[in-house]
Every structure is written in structure tokens, then in C-alpha cells.
Design an enzyme around this catalytic site. Structure first.
Site, PDB file in Angstrom:
ATOM      1  N   HIS A 367       0.829  -1.203   0.000  1.00  0.00           N
ATOM      2  CA  HIS A 367       0.000   0.000   0.000  1.00  0.00           C
ATOM      3  C   HIS A 367       0.862   1.251   0.000  1.00  0.00           C
ATOM      4  O   HIS A 367       0.566   2.228  -0.705  1.00  0.00           O
ATOM      5  CB  HIS A 367      -0.930  -0.010   1.211  1.00  0.00           C
ATOM      6  N   CYS A 368       1.934   1.227   0.767  1.00  0.00           N
ATOM      7  CA  CYS A 368       2.836   2.386   0.849  1.00  0.00           C
ATOM      8  C   CYS A 368       3.447   2.720  -0.509  1.00  0.00           C
ATOM      9  O   CYS A 368       3.838   3.869  -0.747  1.00  0.00           O
ATOM     10  CB  CYS A 368       3.962   2.106   1.831  1.00  0.00           C
TER      11      CYS A 368
END
Length: 377
Positions: A367-368
Site C-alpha cells: 500500500h505504501c
């Protein structure tokens, strides 16, 4: 060969950044700590849609900065991991990889043909934090909500990364509406229906915003087109992000959150914080007055990487068109349970688990490394 690197959780221990923020100018951009952010605010009707809504494309960043990643062997591992994620997502929706054109010949050997490359210089890979935060309205409008990236409070050089949102906006011909905030979208979760969730530690923090909590909350709500904030304390000063929420808890859909719970034996500062966040969520209501429904997922117990600084987050997954791309860490039992849970929570989407250990070694996850552009009507 032994890899020597600086993880995002080790950064503060070794750099002394808890005491003194870097203020030196960096090549390709201004100072690490701009003095203030301008305020414009979103026009009425604009909002950030939920991640599970349809995407036009996914943006990612190619890590290249040798000050950030001095070990070229580890940097190569990171680049391969980013390519693996991009190639996987590209099977479901368009992917744009941001990088300076000088890196294209080497990168093209790792990226599949569907991945498009835009000549926008980068430093590191964290597109969730440095990339553009897109907003839409019900009339087909598209713009960018301007939360200014400042290297997680001046802890990392970001001469290129601090300009990415503006450069993407320029290429797409989009307006940026400044929020008056410094920070990172990885530090706030949103449900697309009026509710935000965040740790105070990475917003109500002088290294980002020397403002009263109430003012920061108002600006965050305005930046997302949201109505209600759920705050938990978080952990300031122990990792480079000051404890981003997206490694711990995520909105599945409005009114529903998934959280990765620590084991009873875990007594480190992040586990203690996680239990506090869980407690707050159990008594919280969302912007529509609904009690928050919580799904719990265990942490992996036997990971391939055993460093104390390794971030093994199952909830740091990415929802793209038709799929959920998540991590697996080498613990057969919890890897299976995580994938099974996500399949149940996201019916109709394929769940694909990848080995992204190099991201965990640097303090983040899938996600990052991603940022979505929503599809407009």
C-alpha cells in the site's frame, strides 16, 4: 554479501532526528522543512473516493537515491520488488511508473510491457506518501488535494519526491487545491463516505504541522471531503513515519475496518499502541453514526526476515480493479489466514500474495508503494 541499510524504523535511532530536524537544502528541490503551506481547500462537491472504487490507473515510484539506499545490492532488490508489484497490478489496470528517463534502460528489463513510464524524477519508492492525492466530484471532475510531502517531517531527502504531486498534476493538466497541511496520505485512512482514521503522532506533530489539533483535523477533513475524524494516539519518534495507520488498520468499506492485532506476548511500543487503537475503534462510530465493525487479522509469527525492525503488515495491501495485492511473509499458517480473510472481505476480487520482504525491511509495504487515480464518470 552482507547488506547494510537504514530501515525506516532504525532511522531515528541512528540519525538523532528525534532531536534535530534536517534543514539543509537538497539537490533538485527546496529545503527539507518548508516554512508553511498555503491553503486553498477543495471546491464544494470534491472528495477522495474509497480505494475499492474503480481506478483509471495506479501510480508507483522507482527508488534510485543512493543517499537513501547506499547499498546498491539492496537497492536492486527493492527495484525488483517494485517491478514485481507493478507487473502484478498491470494485469488488472494500467500502471504508471515514475522515474527519471535516465533510469529507463535498466528498469525496462524488470518491468512488463503494460507498465508505462513517465519521465518524472524520484528519490524513493513511497508513492502513497509523495504521490498525488486525487479527488473527484459527481460531475466527472478530477483534481488533486494538496497535502505537501516533506520527507516525514524532514527526516529524509526529498528534492524530487516533494515535487511529484505537482509534476503529475502538470502533466495531467489538473488543478491542485492546497490543504495547508504537511504530511502523507499513508498516515490517514478514509472510507469514501465521510470518515477518516489516523494516528495523531504523524499529524499533530511539529515536524509536520505546528498547529492545534482541532485545526489539523479541520484541514484533513476538508482535504478529503470528509465529515468525521477518528483519532488514536499512535507512536511519535520511533520510526520515520511516526506510526502510519495504514500498516495497522484499514477501512474495508464504509463502517468496516480490518486491523492487525499483536499477540499477547508482544509488549513493544507499537503493539501497545495497536491495542489502544483497537480499543478506540471498538467504541467508535463513523460519520453516519454506525458503530465501526471490526475484522481482526493476526500478525505473522514466523517470518523469513527476523529483524526487530521488519514491518510484517498484512493490512498494508492494495485494492485495484478486480484484485487485492497483499504480502506473504513465510509463515504458512498466518499467510493462509490473511489471504482467506481478504478473499472473504473483498468478494469478487482475486487475492494475490507476493513476497515483498525488501519493503518490510525498509519499513513499509505494498500500500505504501502505490497511489491510485480514480476513474471519473
Amino acid at each position: 554479501m552482507t547488506k547494510t541499510k537504514l530501515t525506516r524504523r532504525q532511522f531515528l535511532k541512528r540519525s538523532g532526528a528525534t532531536a534535530t530536524l534536517m534543514t539543509a537544502a537538497v539537490s533538485g528541490g527546496g529545503s527539507l522543512m518548508p516554512a508553511r503551506a498555503s491553503i486553498n481547500g477543495l471546491p464544494d462537491g470534491f472528495y477522495v473516493p474509497a480505494e475499492e472504487e474503480p481506478h483509471e490507473r495506479t501510480f508507483m515510484q522507482w527508488p534510485v537515491n543512493r543517499t537513501v539506499h547506499p547499498d546498491r545490492w539492496f537497492l536492486a532488490d527493492l527495484q525488483q520488488t517494485i517491478a514485481d508489484i507493478a507487473n502484478t497490478i498491470a494485469e488488472f489496470e494500467p500502471v504508471v511508473m515514475l522515474m527519471s528517463k535516465e533510469h529507463l534502460p535498466a528498469a525496462s528489463r524488470l518491468l512488463s510491457d503494460p507498465v508505462e513510464v513517465w519521465d518524472i524524477p524520484t528519490d524513493d519508492l513511497w508513492c502513497r506518501d509523495a504521490g498525488p492525492l486525487f479527488v473527484i466530484n459527481d460531475n466527472g471532475g478530477l483534481a488533486i488535494s494538496g497535502i505537501q510531502f516533506n520527507g516525514w517531517g524532514g527526516k529524509q531527502v526529498h528534492g524530487n519526491d516533494g515535487e511529484i504531486a505537482a509534476r503529475v498534476a502538470h502533466r495531467l493538466g489538473l488543478e491542485i487545491y492546497p490543504s495547508g497541511l504537511f504530511g502523507e496520505p499513508g498516515g490517514v485512512e478514509w472510507d469514501g463516505d465521510g470518515t477518516l482514521l489516523a494516528h495523531e503522532s504523524c499529524w499533530v506533530n511539529d515536524n509536520r504541522n505546528a498547529l492545534p489539533k482541532a485545526e489539523i483535523e479541520n484541514r484533513l477533513l476538508s482535504a478529503y471531503g470528509a465529515e468525521k475524524m477518528i483519532w488514536a494516539p499512535g507512536v511519535p519518534g520511533y520510526d520515520i513515519t511516526d506510526d502510519h495507520i495504514d500498516a495497522l488498520a484499514r477501512f474495508i468499506r464504509p463502517g468496516e475496518v480490518i486491523i492487525q492485532v499483536p499477540y499477547p506476548k508482544d509488549d513493544d511500543i507499537f503493539s501497545v499502541s495497536a491495542r489502544k487503537t483497537l480499543s478506540i475503534l471498538r467504541s467508535a462510530t463513523d460519520a453516519r453514526g454506525r458503530p465501526v465493525k471490526i475484522s481482526e487479522i493476526p500478525s505473522p509469527d514466523r517470518t523469513r526476515v527476523t529483524s526487530d525492525d521488519f514491518v510484517a503488515s498484512y493490512v498494508n495491501y492494495y485494492v485495484c480493479n478486480g484484485a487485492v495485492v497483499c504480502a506473504q511473509f513465510g509463515d504458512p499458517e498466518t499467510d493462509h489466514e490473511a489471504a482467506t480473510t481478504l478473499k472473504a472481505l473483498y468478494p469478487g476480487r482475486e487475492v494475490i500474495a507476493l513476497n515483498v520482504d525488501p519493503l518490510g525491511e525498509t519499513g513499509g509495504g505494498i500500500h505504501c508503494a502505490t497511489q491510485q487515480q480514480p476513474k471519473t464518470v
